[in-house]
Design a protein around this motif. Structure first.
Motif, PDB file in Angstrom:
ATOM      1  N   VAL A  58       0.836  -1.200   0.000  1.00 35.65           N
ATOM      2  CA  VAL A  58       0.000   0.000   0.000  1.00 35.65           C
ATOM      3  C   VAL A  58       0.873   1.254   0.000  1.00 35.65           C
ATOM      4  N   ASP A  59       1.971   1.233   0.743  1.00 43.36           N
ATOM      5  CA  ASP A  59       2.902   2.361   0.711  1.00 43.36           C
ATOM      6  C   ASP A  59       3.430   2.580  -0.704  1.00 43.36           C
ATOM      7  N   CYS A  60       3.811   1.493  -1.370  1.00 41.55           N
ATOM      8  CA  CYS A  60       4.337   1.602  -2.732  1.00 41.55           C
ATOM      9  C   CYS A  60       3.300   2.213  -3.664  1.00 41.55           C
ATOM     10  N   LEU A  61       2.064   1.747  -3.580  1.00 44.52           N
ATOM     11  CA  LEU A  61       0.988   2.256  -4.431  1.00 44.52           C
ATOM     12  C   LEU A  61       0.785   3.754  -4.223  1.00 44.52           C
ATOM     13  N   ILE A  62       0.695   4.168  -2.969  1.00 46.35           N
ATOM     14  CA  ILE A  62       0.378   5.565  -2.668  1.00 46.35           C
ATOM     15  C   ILE A  62       1.568   6.485  -2.934  1.00 46.35           C
ATOM     16  N   ASN A  63       2.774   6.031  -2.586  1.00 48.95           N
ATOM     17  CA  ASN A  63       3.951   6.874  -2.796  1.00 48.95           C
ATOM     18  C   ASN A  63       4.276   7.043  -4.272  1.00 48.95           C
ATOM     19  N   THR A  64       4.006   6.012  -5.069  1.00 48.72           N
ATOM     20  CA  THR A  64       4.268   6.109  -6.506  1.00 48.72           C
ATOM     21  C   THR A  64       3.198   6.919  -7.211  1.00 48.72           C
ATOM     22  N   CYS A  65       1.973   6.814  -6.741  1.00 44.22           N
ATOM     23  CA  CYS A  65       0.836   7.486  -7.386  1.00 44.22           C
ATOM     24  C   CYS A  65       0.088   8.319  -6.349  1.00 44.22           C
ATOM     25  N   PRO A  66       0.693   9.413  -5.890  1.00 48.09           N
ATOM     26  CA  PRO A  66       0.061  10.201  -4.824  1.00 48.09           C
ATOM     27  C   PRO A  66      -1.253  10.844  -5.248  1.00 48.09           C
ATOM     28  N   GLY A  67      -1.522  10.894  -6.555  1.00 51.24           N
ATOM     29  CA  GLY A  67      -2.767  11.477  -7.017  1.00 51.24           C
ATOM     30  C   GLY A  67      -3.953  10.525  -6.996  1.00 51.24           C
ATOM     31  N   LEU A  68      -3.735   9.288  -6.537  1.00 46.41           N
ATOM     32  CA  LEU A  68      -4.840   8.334  -6.464  1.00 46.41           C
ATOM     33  C   LEU A  68      -5.891   8.856  -5.488  1.00 46.41           C
ATOM     34  N   ALA A  69      -7.095   9.088  -5.993  1.00 47.01           N
ATOM     35  CA  ALA A  69      -8.124   9.767  -5.210  1.00 47.01           C
ATOM     36  C   ALA A  69      -8.695   8.852  -4.128  1.00 47.01           C
ATOM     37  N   PRO A  70      -9.081   9.419  -2.968  1.00 48.89           N
ATOM     38  CA  PRO A  70      -9.685   8.611  -1.901  1.00 48.89           C
ATOM     39  C   PRO A  70     -10.947   7.878  -2.343  1.00 48.89           C
ATOM     40  N   GLU A  71     -11.663   8.428  -3.316  1.00 45.78           N
ATOM     41  CA  GLU A  71     -12.890   7.763  -3.784  1.00 45.78           C
ATOM     42  C   GLU A  71     -12.618   6.691  -4.843  1.00 45.78           C
ATOM     43  N   SER A  72     -11.357   6.416  -5.136  1.00 44.85           N
ATOM     44  CA  SER A  72     -11.018   5.377  -6.114  1.00 44.85           C
ATOM     45  C   SER A  72     -11.615   4.039  -5.698  1.00 44.85           C
ATOM     46  N   LEU A  73     -12.095   3.301  -6.692  1.00 45.99           N
ATOM     47  CA  LEU A  73     -12.622   1.963  -6.450  1.00 45.99           C
ATOM     48  C   LEU A  73     -11.472   0.966  -6.555  1.00 45.99           C
ATOM     49  N   ILE A  74     -11.234   0.225  -5.479  1.00 48.01           N
ATOM     50  CA  ILE A  74     -10.052  -0.634  -5.377  1.00 48.01           C
ATOM     51  C   ILE A  74     -10.496  -2.073  -5.123  1.00 48.01           C
ATOM     52  N   LEU A  75      -9.869  -3.009  -5.840  1.00 52.50           N
ATOM     53  CA  LEU A  75     -10.139  -4.436  -5.664  1.00 52.50           C
ATOM     54  C   LEU A  75      -8.952  -5.085  -4.966  1.00 52.50           C
ATOM     55  N   ASP A  76      -9.229  -5.776  -3.877  1.00 53.82           N
ATOM     56  CA  ASP A  76      -8.240  -6.539  -3.117  1.00 53.82           C
ATOM     57  C   ASP A  76      -8.439  -8.016  -3.463  1.00 53.82           C
ATOM     58  N   VAL A  77      -7.539  -8.546  -4.287  1.00 50.39           N
ATOM     59  CA  VAL A  77      -7.633  -9.934  -4.763  1.00 50.39           C
ATOM     60  C   VAL A  77      -6.871 -10.835  -3.791  1.00 50.39           C
ATOM     61  N   ALA A  78      -7.456 -12.000  -3.483  1.00 52.64           N
ATOM     62  CA  ALA A  78      -6.922 -12.861  -2.420  1.00 52.64           C
ATOM     63  C   ALA A  78      -6.888 -12.065  -1.124  1.00 52.64           C
ATOM     64  N   CYS A  79      -8.017 -11.466  -0.805  1.00 53.19           N
ATOM     65  CA  CYS A  79      -8.085 -10.494   0.292  1.00 53.19           C
ATOM     66  C   CYS A  79      -7.902 -11.125   1.654  1.00 53.19           C
ATOM     67  N   GLY A  80      -8.127 -12.446   1.782  1.00 56.36           N
ATOM     68  CA  GLY A  80      -7.974 -13.081   3.076  1.00 56.36           C
ATOM     69  C   GLY A  80      -8.855 -12.436   4.127  1.00 56.36           C
ATOM     70  N   THR A  81      -8.265 -12.119   5.260  1.00 59.63           N
ATOM     71  CA  THR A  81      -9.023 -11.549   6.377  1.00 59.63           C
ATOM     72  C   THR A  81      -9.132 -10.028   6.312  1.00 59.63           C
ATOM     73  N   GLY A  82      -8.456  -9.410   5.342  1.00 58.82           N
ATOM     74  CA  GLY A  82      -8.581  -7.964   5.181  1.00 58.82           C
ATOM     75  C   GLY A  82      -7.376  -7.152   5.603  1.00 58.82           C
ATOM     76  N   LEU A  83      -6.184  -7.736   5.581  1.00 56.51           N
ATOM     77  CA  LEU A  83      -4.992  -7.009   6.015  1.00 56.51           C
ATOM     78  C   LEU A  83      -4.664  -5.846   5.081  1.00 56.51           C
ATOM     79  N   VAL A  84      -4.824  -6.044   3.780  1.00 55.44           N
ATOM     80  CA  VAL A  84      -4.561  -4.962   2.824  1.00 55.44           C
ATOM     81  C   VAL A  84      -5.625  -3.876   2.957  1.00 55.44           C
ATOM     82  N   ALA A  85      -6.873  -4.280   3.077  1.00 53.89           N
ATOM     83  CA  ALA A  85      -7.960  -3.304   3.209  1.00 53.89           C
ATOM     84  C   ALA A  85      -7.782  -2.449   4.456  1.00 53.89           C
ATOM     85  N   SER A  86      -7.284  -3.036   5.524  1.00 54.79           N
ATOM     86  CA  SER A  86      -7.042  -2.278   6.743  1.00 54.79           C
ATOM     87  C   SER A  86      -6.024  -1.169   6.505  1.00 54.79           C
TER      88      SER A  86
END
Length: 246
Positions: A58-86
């Motif tokens: 998540v740090d890599c995504l946000i630091n590389t693309c700081p313009g990614l809007a908070p309302e962006s629709l994001i898919l967490d594949v193999a989401c498991g218990t939700g560690l990435v979503a957290s």
């Protein structure tokens, strides 16, 4: 003392045994059954491993693309218990969908209340349950490795991403996973050569998680307290090329 052997720190024995068992599975049905049984203990086990991939990705995504809007629709594949979503929610992203092959993992994710939508899908065998070009960003963290999600899922990640959208992937680079990493990178490179996406980041990470055995720790890492390594990839999906006038 100079010349004294360094013994790398390892994860607790019970956790090591479970993780080694997960890494040793090759049959998809057995893998899903294993994760169903692991679901209730999964979060505490990966915490014991000091598993850092969700935050790093998540740090890599946000630091590389700081313009990614908070309302962006994001898919967490193999989401498991939700560690990435957290991690995403902590950074202000609330439009989150998740997909996983384990019903019990999805129950744990549902209980955390992080996702607007959760779907069951056997990854790499079934199409992702979303139309083409749905998501601003797609992440798959921790699941692309030997015995887990096959590389055949990669075209599906690309399909459901919007043109100009982002795809973030990770894999381990410890010795037993290197053949999988090689096959994964061949798939990624093939799509890049075809003009389907461009690579923005390929970021090696030394401290990925604690090793489950000394043979998984590269010699140079012995002084790094027994952590295995990993890598984060970030791609941007290409826009369709305009049709040539006849």
């Amino acid at each position: 003392m100079p010349g004294e052997a360094v013994t790398p720190r390892m994860a607790p024995e019970e956790v090591r045994a479970r993780v080694e068992a997960a890494h040793g599975l090759t049959d998809p049905a057995q893998t899903l059954h294993f994760y169903d049984r692991w679901a209730q203990d999964y979060d505490q086990d990966v915490a014991a491993l000091q598993y850092r991939a969700p935050r790093l990705a998540v740090d890599c995504l946000i630091n590389t693309c700081p313009g990614l809007a908070p309302e962006s629709l994001i898919l967490d594949v193999a989401c498991g218990t939700g560690l990435v979503a957290s991690q995403l929610q902590a950074r202000g992203f609330l439009q989150l969908h998740g997909v996983d092959g384990s019903p019990e993992m999805l129950k744990q994710a549902q209980a955390r209340g992080l996702y607007q939508k959760l779907s069951l899908c056997t990854l790499g065998q079934e199409p992702l349950p979303s139309p083409e070009g749905t998501f601003d960003a797609v992440l798959i963290v921790g699941a692309l490795s030997h015995g887990q999600v096959p590389c055949t899922v990669i075209p599906e990640l690309l399909r459901v991403t919007k043109p100009g959208g982002l795809v973030c992937l990770t894999t381990r680079t410890n010795p037993s996973n290197l053949p999988y990493k090689e096959a994964l990178e061949a798939s990624l490179d093939q799509l890049e050569r075809a003009g389907a996406w461009e690579c923005l980041v390929a970021q090696p990470v030394d401290h990925w998680e604690l090793a489950t055995s000394e043979r998984e720790v590269a010699p140079r890492a012995l002084a790094q307290d027994g952590f295995i390594s990993g890598i984060i990839y970030l791609y941007r999906k290409a826009h369709p090329q305009p049709s040539a006038d006849l």
